[in-house]
Design an enzyme around this catalytic site. Structure first.
Site, short mmCIF file in Angstrom:
data_model
loop_
_atom_site.label_atom_id
_atom_site.label_comp_id
_atom_site.label_asym_id
_atom_site.label_seq_id
_atom_site.Cartn_x
_atom_site.Cartn_y
_atom_site.Cartn_z
CG ASP A 1 -33.52 -25.37 51.73
OD1 ASP A 1 -34.83 -25.64 51.92
OD2 ASP A 1 -32.98 -24.74 53.04
CG LEU A 2 -37.91 -20.52 50.16
CD1 LEU A 2 -37.67 -19.59 48.85
CD2 LEU A 2 -39.38 -20.53 50.32
CG ASP A 3 -37.71 -21.39 54.76
OD1 ASP A 3 -38.29 -20.54 54.02
OD2 ASP A 3 -38.68 -22.23 55.19
CB THR B 1 -37.93 -17.72 55.60
OG1 THR B 1 -37.11 -18.37 54.61
CG2 THR B 1 -38.74 -16.43 54.95
CE LYS C 1 -30.66 -22.32 60.32
NZ LYS C 1 -29.30 -21.87 59.98
CB SER D 1 -38.99 -25.25 50.25
OG SER D 1 -39.41 -24.58 51.37
CB ALA D 2 -39.50 -28.96 54.38
CE LYS E 1 -35.68 -29.96 52.16
NZ LYS E 1 -35.43 -28.65 52.25
CD GLU F 1 -31.69 -28.10 52.54
OE1 GLU F 1 -31.51 -27.40 53.37
OE2 GLU F 1 -32.81 -28.55 52.03
CG ASP F 2 -30.55 -23.50 55.80
OD1 ASP F 2 -31.20 -24.24 55.25
OD2 ASP F 2 -30.94 -22.86 56.66
P1 B16 Z 1 -43.80 -24.43 57.27
P2 B16 Z 1 -36.75 -25.33 53.82
C1 B16 Z 1 -38.43 -25.49 55.97
O1 B16 Z 1 -38.36 -24.91 54.65
C2 B16 Z 1 -37.68 -25.01 57.23
O2 B16 Z 1 -36.38 -24.78 57.12
C3 B16 Z 1 -38.10 -25.30 58.73
O3 B16 Z 1 -37.62 -24.46 59.64
C4 B16 Z 1 -39.83 -25.30 58.48
O4 B16 Z 1 -40.18 -25.75 59.82
C5 B16 Z 1 -40.19 -26.06 57.52
O5 B16 Z 1 -39.79 -25.64 55.90
C6 B16 Z 1 -41.63 -26.03 57.43
O6 B16 Z 1 -42.28 -24.81 57.05
O7 B16 Z 1 -44.03 -24.43 58.78
O8 B16 Z 1 -43.61 -22.93 56.62
O9 B16 Z 1 -44.57 -25.32 56.50
O10 B16 Z 1 -35.67 -24.79 54.69
O11 B16 Z 1 -37.11 -26.68 53.60
O12 B16 Z 1 -37.11 -24.38 52.73
MG MG Z 2 -33.55 -24.41 54.59
#
Ligand code: B16
Ligand code: MG
Length: 228
Positions: free
Chosen positions: A14-16, A22, A50, A121-122, A152, A176-177
């Site tokens: 996962d990224l964030d 982030t 998250k 990552s989402a 997710k 994942e976090d």
């Molecule tokens: P964006 P991850 C997710 O990334 C975040 O955890 C989540 O807080 C965020 O709303 C989502 O990406 C969408 O991000 O608005 O930049 O498209 O944790 O899956 O890496």
């Molecule tokens: Mg994350």
């Protein structure tokens, strides 16, 4: 002995909140937007955001305040775009120094073992974040969040990453976090590693409190035990 161990063939990140913090920038941007709408959100509530997509996050914030019915889709899209503009300003500050502790040596060790690396990552901003961190080249496969139909905790994003890497899901480790992310990894039939609070991430197969604790030999041993 080591050669008898069943080794994972891919690690999907996962990224964030796993590679860089982030998750904090997402929180700050949502908090500011929520304040504009007269809604207070705190870090505990943010746990629910998250890993969840942008529009779904906005829906959760509005529901939390009992305001879900107050806005049209057009207005909601405007609010989500405002949050994203703020978030994009915050991520401009990211540099390679923002990689979380231990991530670089962990990824180098994964590469040295011939294990593939994927990203699930989402975030639709994932590519800019990877560029700012200067780690795009480390990945053998990056899922395009814009092409994922179900967010997710649905396993789709992790299964897509495994497919991109041509690795069977049960040969993959996912990191994942977020609770939603751990559920997605588990539903994909992969070995799940949570980064954060053990009480929050108790559904994970293994939890580290910080990325600094990620150690490939340890992960390989635990993966082996999970497989056998
Ligand atoms: P964006 P991850 C997710 O990334 C975040 O955890 C989540 O807080 C965020 O709303 C989502 O990406 C969408 O991000 O608005 O930049 O498209 O944790 O899956 O890496
Ligand atoms: Mg994350």
């Amino acid at each position: 002995m080591n050669s008898l161990r069943v080794q994972p063939e891919a690690v999907i990140f996962d990224l964030d909140g796993v590679m860089t913090d982030t998750a904090e920038y997402h929180f700050l941007a949502w908090k500011a937007l929520a304040e504009d709408l007269g809604i207070a959100i705190n870090r505990a509530f943010n746990q629910r955001l998250k890993g969840i997509g942008r529009m779904e996050s906005l829906e959760l914030i509005l529901e939390h305040a009992g305001m879900a019915e107050q806005f049209s889709t057009e207005e909601k899209e405007k609010w989500a775009a405002k949050k994203n503009d703020h978030y994009k300003k915050l991520i401009r500050l990211i540099t390679p120094r923002d990689l979380l502790p231990g991530i670089e040596p962990f990824m180098k060790a994964i590469k040295q073992h011939g294990i593939k690396i994927g990203l699930a990552s989402a975030s639709r901003n994932a590519l800019s974040v990877l560029e700012s961190l200067q780690i795009t080249a480390w990945f053998d496969g990056i899922v395009d969040a814009g092409k994922i139909a179900r967010g997710k905790p649905d396993p789709e994003i992790f299964l897509t990453a495994a497919q991109l890497l041509s690795v069977r899901p049960d040969r993959c480790v996912g990191i994942e976090d977020a609770v939603s992310g751990i559920r997605a990894i588990n539903r994909a039939g992969m070995f799940s590693i949570g980064v954060g609070d053990t009480r929050v991430l108790h559904e994970a197969d293994y939890v580290v409190t910080s990325t600094a604790e990620l150690d490939l030999q340890d992960v390989i041993s635990r993966f082996h035990a999970w497989k056998t």
